[in-house]
Design a protein around this motif. Structure first.
Motif, PDB file in Angstrom:
ATOM      1  N   ALA A  95       0.856  -1.188   0.000  1.00 23.01           N
ATOM      2  CA  ALA A  95       0.000   0.000   0.000  1.00 23.01           C
ATOM      3  C   ALA A  95       0.891   1.236   0.000  1.00 23.01           C
ATOM      4  O   ALA A  95       2.088   1.158   0.307  1.00 23.01           O
ATOM      5  CB  ALA A  95      -0.903   0.001   1.222  1.00 23.01           C
ATOM      6  N   PRO A  96       0.334   2.404  -0.294  1.00 28.89           N
ATOM      7  CA  PRO A  96       1.143   3.628  -0.272  1.00 28.89           C
ATOM      8  C   PRO A  96       1.762   3.908   1.084  1.00 28.89           C
ATOM      9  O   PRO A  96       2.755   4.647   1.165  1.00 28.89           O
ATOM     10  CB  PRO A  96       0.143   4.702  -0.655  1.00 28.89           C
ATOM     11  N   ASP A  97       1.212   3.292   2.159  1.00 27.88           N
ATOM     12  CA  ASP A  97       1.800   3.528   3.484  1.00 27.88           C
ATOM     13  C   ASP A  97       2.854   2.481   3.847  1.00 27.88           C
ATOM     14  O   ASP A  97       3.199   2.320   5.005  1.00 27.88           O
ATOM     15  CB  ASP A  97       0.700   3.566   4.543  1.00 27.88           C
ATOM     16  N   ARG A  98       3.345   1.692   2.845  1.00 25.51           N
ATOM     17  CA  ARG A  98       4.406   0.690   2.992  1.00 25.51           C
ATOM     18  C   ARG A  98       3.899  -0.659   3.500  1.00 25.51           C
ATOM     19  O   ARG A  98       4.687  -1.567   3.722  1.00 25.51           O
ATOM     20  CB  ARG A  98       5.535   1.174   3.922  1.00 25.51           C
ATOM     21  N   THR A  99       2.625  -0.827   3.742  1.00 21.87           N
ATOM     22  CA  THR A  99       2.132  -2.101   4.253  1.00 21.87           C
ATOM     23  C   THR A  99       2.224  -3.156   3.155  1.00 21.87           C
ATOM     24  O   THR A  99       1.735  -2.959   2.037  1.00 21.87           O
ATOM     25  CB  THR A  99       0.665  -1.969   4.730  1.00 21.87           C
ATOM     26  N   ARG A 100       2.913  -4.282   3.473  1.00 19.20           N
ATOM     27  CA  ARG A 100       3.100  -5.331   2.475  1.00 19.20           C
ATOM     28  C   ARG A 100       1.829  -6.162   2.341  1.00 19.20           C
ATOM     29  O   ARG A 100       1.253  -6.600   3.359  1.00 19.20           O
ATOM     30  CB  ARG A 100       4.245  -6.267   2.861  1.00 19.20           C
ATOM     31  N   TYR A 101       1.464  -6.418   1.051  1.00 15.61           N
ATOM     32  CA  TYR A 101       0.365  -7.360   0.803  1.00 15.61           C
ATOM     33  C   TYR A 101       0.910  -8.703   0.322  1.00 15.61           C
ATOM     34  O   TYR A 101       0.212  -9.725   0.438  1.00 15.61           O
ATOM     35  CB  TYR A 101      -0.591  -6.797  -0.255  1.00 15.61           C
ATOM     36  N   THR A 102       2.108  -8.718  -0.245  1.00 16.15           N
ATOM     37  CA  THR A 102       2.750  -9.973  -0.696  1.00 16.15           C
ATOM     38  C   THR A 102       4.207  -9.955  -0.266  1.00 16.15           C
ATOM     39  O   THR A 102       4.820  -8.888  -0.111  1.00 16.15           O
ATOM     40  CB  THR A 102       2.695 -10.119  -2.229  1.00 16.15           C
ATOM     41  N   HIS A 103       4.776 -11.173  -0.092  1.00 18.29           N
ATOM     42  CA  HIS A 103       6.184 -11.303   0.262  1.00 18.29           C
ATOM     43  C   HIS A 103       6.552 -12.777   0.183  1.00 18.29           C
ATOM     44  O   HIS A 103       5.728 -13.629   0.546  1.00 18.29           O
ATOM     45  CB  HIS A 103       6.464 -10.759   1.667  1.00 18.29           C
ATOM     46  N   PRO A 104       7.750 -13.138  -0.257  1.00 16.24           N
ATOM     47  CA  PRO A 104       8.149 -14.552  -0.272  1.00 16.24           C
ATOM     48  C   PRO A 104       8.095 -15.188   1.123  1.00 16.24           C
ATOM     49  O   PRO A 104       7.799 -16.380   1.262  1.00 16.24           O
ATOM     50  CB  PRO A 104       9.576 -14.519  -0.813  1.00 16.24           C
ATOM     51  N   ASP A 105       8.378 -14.386   2.140  1.00 10.18           N
ATOM     52  CA  ASP A 105       8.293 -14.865   3.523  1.00 10.18           C
ATOM     53  C   ASP A 105       6.930 -14.438   4.058  1.00 10.18           C
ATOM     54  O   ASP A 105       6.693 -13.253   4.329  1.00 10.18           O
ATOM     55  CB  ASP A 105       9.422 -14.266   4.354  1.00 10.18           C
ATOM     56  N   ARG A 106       6.037 -15.420   4.210  1.00  7.92           N
ATOM     57  CA  ARG A 106       4.674 -15.104   4.624  1.00  7.92           C
ATOM     58  C   ARG A 106       4.625 -14.381   5.956  1.00  7.92           C
ATOM     59  O   ARG A 106       3.693 -13.590   6.235  1.00  7.92           O
ATOM     60  CB  ARG A 106       3.826 -16.379   4.729  1.00  7.92           C
ATOM     61  N   ALA A 107       5.577 -14.590   6.786  1.00  7.21           N
ATOM     62  CA  ALA A 107       5.567 -13.968   8.113  1.00  7.21           C
ATOM     63  C   ALA A 107       5.750 -12.455   8.026  1.00  7.21           C
ATOM     64  O   ALA A 107       5.409 -11.733   8.977  1.00  7.21           O
ATOM     65  CB  ALA A 107       6.671 -14.573   8.984  1.00  7.21           C
ATOM     66  N   LEU A 108       6.272 -12.002   6.930  1.00  7.71           N
ATOM     67  CA  LEU A 108       6.524 -10.571   6.792  1.00  7.71           C
ATOM     68  C   LEU A 108       5.378  -9.837   6.120  1.00  7.71           C
ATOM     69  O   LEU A 108       5.422  -8.606   5.986  1.00  7.71           O
ATOM     70  CB  LEU A 108       7.810 -10.335   5.995  1.00  7.71           C
ATOM     71  N   ILE A 109       4.333 -10.605   5.699  1.00  7.04           N
ATOM     72  CA  ILE A 109       3.176  -9.949   5.100  1.00  7.04           C
ATOM     73  C   ILE A 109       2.455  -9.165   6.189  1.00  7.04           C
ATOM     74  O   ILE A 109       2.238  -9.644   7.297  1.00  7.04           O
ATOM     75  CB  ILE A 109       2.230 -10.980   4.453  1.00  7.04           C
ATOM     76  N   GLY A 110       2.082  -7.941   5.848  1.00  3.91           N
ATOM     77  CA  GLY A 110       1.448  -7.056   6.818  1.00  3.91           C
ATOM     78  C   GLY A 110       2.435  -6.121   7.486  1.00  3.91           C
ATOM     79  O   GLY A 110       2.051  -5.142   8.127  1.00  3.91           O
ATOM     80  N   GLY A 111       3.744  -6.429   7.339  1.00  2.00           N
ATOM     81  CA  GLY A 111       4.754  -5.558   7.900  1.00  2.00           C
ATOM     82  C   GLY A 111       5.036  -4.376   6.980  1.00  2.00           C
ATOM     83  O   GLY A 111       4.448  -4.219   5.907  1.00  2.00           O
ATOM     84  N   LYS A 112       5.959  -3.550   7.403  1.00  4.74           N
ATOM     85  CA  LYS A 112       6.295  -2.349   6.651  1.00  4.74           C
ATOM     86  C   LYS A 112       7.478  -2.627   5.689  1.00  4.74           C
ATOM     87  O   LYS A 112       8.461  -3.267   6.068  1.00  4.74           O
ATOM     88  CB  LYS A 112       6.667  -1.200   7.584  1.00  4.74           C
ATOM     89  N   PHE A 113       7.326  -2.148   4.467  1.00  5.95           N
ATOM     90  CA  PHE A 113       8.386  -2.266   3.453  1.00  5.95           C
ATOM     91  C   PHE A 113       9.521  -1.319   3.805  1.00  5.95           C
ATOM     92  O   PHE A 113       9.295  -0.159   4.144  1.00  5.95           O
ATOM     93  CB  PHE A 113       7.792  -1.918   2.073  1.00  5.95           C
ATOM     94  N   THR A 114      10.719  -1.839   3.778  1.00 12.66           N
ATOM     95  CA  THR A 114      11.901  -1.013   4.050  1.00 12.66           C
ATOM     96  C   THR A 114      12.550  -0.633   2.738  1.00 12.66           C
ATOM     97  O   THR A 114      12.709  -1.451   1.844  1.00 12.66           O
ATOM     98  CB  THR A 114      12.910  -1.776   4.925  1.00 12.66           C
ATOM     99  N   GLY A 115      12.897   0.575   2.617  1.00 14.29           N
ATOM    100  CA  GLY A 115      13.504   1.025   1.373  1.00 14.29           C
ATOM    101  C   GLY A 115      12.896   2.352   0.956  1.00 14.29           C
ATOM    102  O   GLY A 115      12.024   2.916   1.633  1.00 14.29           O
ATOM    103  N   THR A 116      13.323   2.863  -0.165  1.00 20.00           N
ATOM    104  CA  THR A 116      12.882   4.165  -0.659  1.00 20.00           C
ATOM    105  C   THR A 116      11.639   3.997  -1.514  1.00 20.00           C
ATOM    106  O   THR A 116      11.581   3.123  -2.377  1.00 20.00           O
ATOM    107  CB  THR A 116      13.986   4.823  -1.493  1.00 20.00           C
ATOM    108  N   ILE A 117      10.596   4.836  -1.235  1.00 21.79           N
ATOM    109  CA  ILE A 117       9.377   4.778  -2.057  1.00 21.79           C
ATOM    110  C   ILE A 117       8.924   6.171  -2.499  1.00 21.79           C
ATOM    111  O   ILE A 117       7.938   6.294  -3.237  1.00 21.79           O
ATOM    112  CB  ILE A 117       8.222   4.091  -1.293  1.00 21.79           C
ATOM    113  N   ASP A 118       9.623   7.219  -2.064  1.00 26.05           N
ATOM    114  CA  ASP A 118       9.148   8.585  -2.329  1.00 26.05           C
ATOM    115  C   ASP A 118       8.997   8.858  -3.829  1.00 26.05           C
ATOM    116  O   ASP A 118       8.007   9.453  -4.273  1.00 26.05           O
ATOM    117  CB  ASP A 118      10.097   9.608  -1.708  1.00 26.05           C
ATOM    118  N   ARG A 119       9.958   8.440  -4.607  1.00 26.82           N
ATOM    119  CA  ARG A 119       9.900   8.701  -6.044  1.00 26.82           C
ATOM    120  C   ARG A 119       8.768   7.919  -6.690  1.00 26.82           C
ATOM    121  O   ARG A 119       8.131   8.402  -7.637  1.00 26.82           O
ATOM    122  CB  ARG A 119      11.247   8.348  -6.705  1.00 26.82           C
ATOM    123  N   ALA A 120       8.514   6.712  -6.201  1.00 23.84           N
ATOM    124  CA  ALA A 120       7.403   5.920  -6.744  1.00 23.84           C
ATOM    125  C   ALA A 120       6.070   6.556  -6.387  1.00 23.84           C
ATOM    126  O   ALA A 120       5.124   6.556  -7.189  1.00 23.84           O
ATOM    127  CB  ALA A 120       7.473   4.487  -6.212  1.00 23.84           C
TER     128      ALA A 120
END
Length: 523
Positions: A95-120
């Motif tokens: 989501a635009p607020d960094r909330t993950r909807y998919t991830h290879p590690d299921r345990a990390l789904i729902g967590g916050k994406f780390t990294g740069t997203i401002d330009r996106a």
């Protein structure tokens, strides 16, 4: 020629130096190739993740899934399929607020994406290298736009570990190519070194320098003219100082066409101790092919100056001539004296007196006539001697009544003896039968001089020479005698040419050779 403690040959030094240079070049080139391949692998990974991220973000189903009550249920299976199909390590939809909807590690789904997203979030797709939850990776982040609003983000990446594994799998090929290039370069160096070794005869650089210095010093110091012509051209590769002096050659390159005519006629043939007469010199010429390892590489021509020796020989011949003349006169006088004494003993006194008087009158008449008309003592003595010499060989030598020679002739005394003596000698030889005379062989000599020129004409009863024979005899050491080594006519032509005169041959009332030498100022 050189010391026993020899240095490495030029070929070996070139080989070692070339191998070192090639090894450094190939290895440095290989290193740059590895770095370039690594850079290309990173660039390829960026292009791949950007393409996957933009494709997934642009899909209609992605925006719809993000607006659904359970985006993970709709997007996770598709993310897994795309990741497996493209070989990427992760496909994360957020989501635009960094909330993950998919991830290879299921345990990390729902967590916050780390990294740069401002330009996106601003609507731009970009790439970065970032150490995220799966470790350092090359990732692309692309916006999911619906109705002009960014409703989500897609991040696709490949870990550095995967990129490195792909690079390592291609590294053996690079190393093989590098090793092959090094081996090929080494082989080329060995072949080149072998060629250089053959061309330099295995000599070291200092030995080559010493050899050149000796070669150059010898060429410039020897008192013999030397020219070396290449086998494939008529241009001399080597011309020393003495050759330029003796042949009056110009500075700079020398072609065979620059040589005197008789030397040009030699071509590339062999010559051994041939005597050639140039404009002002008598030269002994040798020419032979030069061979190396059975292969002809050129022609060497040597010339030695025999001008002074020929001059001394001419003077010796003059002395010999005078001696022969005196011997002939003494022999003839003895015969006459014995005849007179015998006639007296026989009581024929009057006949003895008449015989002696007639012989004296004949000799004295010739001497008186020549003394009155020929004022050059050397030529006078020469003609008197030649009369007796011809008589001994059965040839009647006549000095014509119109002969007149003052001491002011345009030639020196030595040159006069050379011209007259050689022409008369040749005529006596021809008339006496060296080339077939007649029953009453004769020679006729005429010398005239006026204010314009000196004319010398010698005729004989011999068969004469053709135009080609006369040209050859006048140009170089040549003789109509059996040994073909005479110089007489060539020496005469040399003197005449030096004074701007001309010499001609014709067959009229006999074989006639005439020379005209103009006086100074009339040439």
């Amino acid at each position: 020629m050189f010391g026993s403690a020899r240095r490495a040959s030029l070929a070996r030094q070139v080989l070692v130096l070339q191998l070192l240079v090639l090894a450094v070049v190939v290895l440095v080139g290989g290193a740059f190739t590895v770095l370039d391949e690594r850079r290309d692998a990173d660039a390829a990974a960026r292009r791949e993740v950007v393409a996957v991220a933009e494709t997934l973000a642009a899909a209609d189903g992605t925006a719809q899934a993000l607006r659904s009550p359970d985006p993970t249920a709709a997007l996770q299976p598709e993310a897994d399929r795309i990741s497996a199909a493209t070989g990427t390590d992760f496909v994360v939809v957020m989501a635009p607020d960094r909330t993950r909807y998919t991830h290879p590690d299921r345990a990390l789904i729902g967590g916050k994406f780390t990294g740069t997203i401002d330009r996106a979030l601003a609507g731009e797709t970009f790439t970065e290298t970032y150490a995220g939850s799966l470790g350092p990776s090359v990732r692309a982040v692309a916006p999911v736009v619906d109705d002009g609003q960014v409703v989500g983000l897609v991040s696709v990446g490949e870990t550095r570990e995967r990129i490195s594994d792909q690079f390592v799998r291609g590294l053996p090929l690079i190393l093989m190519l590098t090793a092959g290039a090094l081996a090929l370069a080494a082989l080329g160096s060995v072949l080149l070194g072998s060629r250089v070794r053959r061309q330099t005869l295995g000599l070291a650089p200092d030995e080559l320098r010493t050899l050149y210095e000796h070669h150059d010093a010898v060429l410039h110091s020897i008192r013999e003219g030397l020219l070396v012509f290449d086998a494939d051209s008529d241009t001399a590769d080597v011309v020393n100082d003495e050759a330029r002096r003796l042949l009056a050659l110009p500075a700079g390159p020398v072609a065979r066409a620059d040589l005197p005519p008789s030397l040009r006629d030699l071509g590339s043939g062999r010559a051994e101790d041939e005597v050639h007469v140039t404009g002002d010199r008598v030269l002994v010429v040798n020419q032979a092919p030069v061979r190396f390892e059975g292969r002809r590489i050129g022609t060497v021509l040597t010339v030695r100056d025999q001008t002074e020796l020929q001059s001394v020989t001419g003077e010796l011949d003059s002395m010999r001539l005078f001696t022969e003349s005196l011997r002939a006169q003494a022999h003839e006088s003895a015969n006459r004296l014995h005849t007179v004494v015998t006639m007296v003993e026989l009581g024929r006194t009057e006949e003895a007196v008449a015989f002696a008087t007639a012989e004296l009158e004949l000799s004295q008449h010739l001497i008186d006539r020549l003394t009155a008309t020929v004022h050059e003592p050397a030529v006078l003595a020469l003609l008197l001697g030649k009369v007796n010499q011809a008589a001994e060989r059965g040839v009647d030598l006549t000095v014509t009544d119109d002969t007149t020679l003052s001491s002011a002739a345009p030639l020196t005394q030595r040159e006069l003896v050379t011209v007259v003596g050689n022409l008369v000698d040749n005529a006596i030889d021809a008339a006496a039968g060296s080339r077939g005379g007649d029953d009453n062989p004769w020679v006729e000599v005429t010398l005239t001089a006026d204010d314009a020129a000196l004319d010398v004409r010698v005729a004989d009863s011999g068969p004469g020479m053709s135009a080609d024979e006369f040209a050859a005899a006048s140009r170089r050491g040549y003789s109509t005698k059996s040994d073909h080594h005479g110089l007489g006519l060539a020496l005469v032509a040399q003197v005449v040419s030096r004074h701007g005169g001309r010499i001609e041959s014709e067959n009229t009332y006999g074989a006639v050779i005439s020379a005209r030498i103009p006086k100074e100022g009339n040439a």
